[in-house]
Design a protein around this motif. Structure first.
Motif, mmCIF file in Angstrom:
data_model
loop_
_atom_site.group_PDB
_atom_site.id
_atom_site.type_symbol
_atom_site.label_atom_id
_atom_site.label_comp_id
_atom_site.label_asym_id
_atom_site.label_seq_id
_atom_site.Cartn_x
_atom_site.Cartn_y
_atom_site.Cartn_z
ATOM 1 N N ILE A 135 28.488 42.119 13.193
ATOM 2 C CA ILE A 135 28.281 43.138 14.231
ATOM 3 C C ILE A 135 28.897 42.626 15.536
ATOM 4 O O ILE A 135 28.650 41.487 15.938
ATOM 5 C CB ILE A 135 26.781 43.438 14.387
ATOM 6 N N PRO A 136 29.702 43.447 16.203
ATOM 7 C CA PRO A 136 30.390 42.988 17.414
ATOM 8 C C PRO A 136 29.416 42.705 18.562
ATOM 9 O O PRO A 136 28.371 43.324 18.670
ATOM 10 C CB PRO A 136 31.320 44.151 17.769
ATOM 11 N N SER A 137 29.785 41.748 19.408
ATOM 12 C CA SER A 137 28.943 41.327 20.520
ATOM 13 C C SER A 137 28.741 42.447 21.517
ATOM 14 O O SER A 137 29.583 43.332 21.681
ATOM 15 C CB SER A 137 29.565 40.127 21.242
ATOM 16 N N GLY A 138 27.605 42.349 22.197
ATOM 17 C CA GLY A 138 27.296 43.249 23.305
ATOM 18 C C GLY A 138 27.321 42.463 24.586
ATOM 19 O O GLY A 138 28.033 41.466 24.705
ATOM 20 N N HIS A 139 26.514 42.887 25.554
ATOM 21 C CA HIS A 139 26.487 42.206 26.851
ATOM 22 C C HIS A 139 25.357 41.183 26.947
ATOM 23 O O HIS A 139 25.505 40.175 27.607
ATOM 24 C CB HIS A 139 26.355 43.219 27.980
ATOM 25 N N ALA A 140 24.222 41.453 26.309
ATOM 26 C CA ALA A 140 23.064 40.577 26.461
ATOM 27 C C ALA A 140 23.174 39.332 25.590
ATOM 28 O O ALA A 140 22.882 38.232 26.033
ATOM 29 C CB ALA A 140 21.784 41.334 26.134
ATOM 30 N N PHE A 141 23.561 39.485 24.349
ATOM 31 C CA PHE A 141 23.616 38.362 23.419
ATOM 32 C C PHE A 141 25.073 38.099 23.064
ATOM 33 O O PHE A 141 25.716 38.883 22.407
ATOM 34 C CB PHE A 141 22.816 38.660 22.145
ATOM 35 N N ARG A 142 25.585 36.974 23.523
ATOM 36 C CA ARG A 142 26.988 36.643 23.281
ATOM 37 C C ARG A 142 27.115 35.477 22.342
ATOM 38 O O ARG A 142 26.370 34.666 22.144
ATOM 39 C CB ARG A 142 27.696 36.345 24.578
ATOM 40 N N VAL B 220 21.682 36.229 13.261
ATOM 41 C CA VAL B 220 21.854 36.809 11.923
ATOM 42 C C VAL B 220 22.804 37.996 11.977
ATOM 43 O O VAL B 220 23.730 38.113 11.166
ATOM 44 C CB VAL B 220 20.490 37.227 11.335
ATOM 45 N N PHE B 221 22.597 38.885 12.952
ATOM 46 C CA PHE B 221 23.462 40.062 13.061
ATOM 47 C C PHE B 221 24.902 39.672 13.370
ATOM 48 O O PHE B 221 25.838 40.305 12.897
ATOM 49 C CB PHE B 221 22.938 41.035 14.113
ATOM 50 N N ARG B 222 25.090 38.628 14.168
ATOM 51 C CA ARG B 222 26.445 38.166 14.473
ATOM 52 C C ARG B 222 27.140 37.676 13.205
ATOM 53 O O ARG B 222 28.314 37.947 12.975
ATOM 54 C CB ARG B 222 26.399 37.051 15.520
ATOM 55 N N LYS B 223 26.391 36.945 12.359
ATOM 56 C CA LYS B 223 26.977 36.470 11.102
ATOM 57 C C LYS B 223 27.272 37.619 10.144
ATOM 58 O O LYS B 223 28.127 37.492 9.279
ATOM 59 C CB LYS B 223 26.046 35.459 10.440
ATOM 60 N N LEU B 224 26.577 38.743 10.318
ATOM 61 C CA LEU B 224 26.851 39.917 9.498
ATOM 62 C C LEU B 224 28.063 40.699 9.996
ATOM 63 O O LEU B 224 28.468 41.677 9.379
ATOM 64 C CB LEU B 224 25.623 40.829 9.457
ATOM 65 N N MET C 194 27.897 50.330 16.488
ATOM 66 C CA MET C 194 26.707 49.730 17.054
ATOM 67 C C MET C 194 27.049 48.290 17.425
ATOM 68 O O MET C 194 27.602 47.549 16.620
ATOM 69 C CB MET C 194 25.573 49.766 16.035
ATOM 70 N N ASN C 195 26.689 47.903 18.645
ATOM 71 C CA ASN C 195 26.935 46.526 19.051
ATOM 72 C C ASN C 195 25.686 45.673 18.828
ATOM 73 O O ASN C 195 24.637 46.157 18.411
ATOM 74 C CB ASN C 195 27.435 46.456 20.500
ATOM 75 N N LEU C 196 25.811 44.399 19.109
ATOM 76 C CA LEU C 196 24.754 43.434 18.828
ATOM 77 C C LEU C 196 23.477 43.739 19.599
ATOM 78 O O LEU C 196 22.374 43.633 19.053
ATOM 79 C CB LEU C 196 25.263 42.030 19.162
ATOM 80 N N ASP C 197 23.605 44.142 20.847
ATOM 81 C CA ASP C 197 22.421 44.436 21.662
ATOM 82 C C ASP C 197 21.601 45.572 21.067
ATOM 83 O O ASP C 197 20.372 45.484 20.952
ATOM 84 C CB ASP C 197 22.829 44.806 23.090
ATOM 85 N N ARG C 198 22.270 46.624 20.688
ATOM 86 C CA ARG C 198 21.565 47.772 20.119
ATOM 87 C C ARG C 198 20.967 47.448 18.759
ATOM 88 O O ARG C 198 19.890 47.920 18.410
ATOM 89 C CB ARG C 198 22.495 48.967 20.015
ATOM 90 N N ALA C 199 21.657 46.627 17.976
ATOM 91 C CA ALA C 199 21.136 46.229 16.669
ATOM 92 C C ALA C 199 19.858 45.409 16.831
ATOM 93 O O ALA C 199 18.888 45.611 16.093
ATOM 94 C CB ALA C 199 22.185 45.437 15.895
ATOM 95 N N VAL C 200 19.840 44.499 17.795
ATOM 96 C CA VAL C 200 18.645 43.682 18.034
ATOM 97 C C VAL C 200 17.496 44.558 18.511
ATOM 98 O O VAL C 200 16.357 44.411 18.048
ATOM 99 C CB VAL C 200 18.951 42.550 19.041
ATOM 100 N N LEU C 201 17.762 45.472 19.417
ATOM 101 C CA LEU C 201 16.706 46.364 19.908
ATOM 102 C C LEU C 201 16.171 47.266 18.804
ATOM 103 O O LEU C 201 14.953 47.483 18.697
ATOM 104 C CB LEU C 201 17.226 47.211 21.075
ATOM 105 N N ALA C 202 17.061 47.782 17.972
ATOM 106 C CA ALA C 202 16.624 48.629 16.860
ATOM 107 C C ALA C 202 15.775 47.831 15.875
ATOM 108 O O ALA C 202 14.743 48.314 15.384
ATOM 109 C CB ALA C 202 17.834 49.239 16.156
ATOM 110 N N PHE C 203 16.195 46.602 15.574
ATOM 111 C CA PHE C 203 15.440 45.759 14.651
ATOM 112 C C PHE C 203 14.063 45.422 15.229
ATOM 113 O O PHE C 203 13.059 45.463 14.512
ATOM 114 C CB PHE C 203 16.225 44.487 14.337
#
Length: 67
Positions: free
Chosen positions: A60-67, A54-58, A1-10
């Motif tokens: 989770i690898p970057s996606g396209h929207a949030f770098r 927060v997810f980046r510090k955990l 799961m990348n950062l974009d999907r993690a943010v959307l899921a959250f």
């Protein structure tokens, strides 16, 4: 799961949880739904999302929207 999907899921989880809490516990929980919506709109325009930080510090690898 990348950062974009993690943010959307959250964000989806926060919206659904606050709707359930607003319906079953107290209508003031609907303010959390409003906050989540406003945060998603501002993130669309600015690219800044506190959850992404927060997810980046955990780790989770970057996606396209949030770098």
């Amino acid at each position: 799961m990348n950062l974009d999907r993690a943010v959307l899921a959250f964000a989806g989880f926060v919206v659904l949880a606050s709707l359930a809490l607003g319906y079953f516990v107290n209508p003031l929980w609907f303010l959390l739904t409003a906050f989540a919506g406003v945060n998603m709109i501002q993130a669309a325009f600015t690219g800044f999302c506190p959850a992404a930080l927060v997810f980046r510090k955990l780790g989770i690898p970057s996606g396209h929207a949030f770098r």
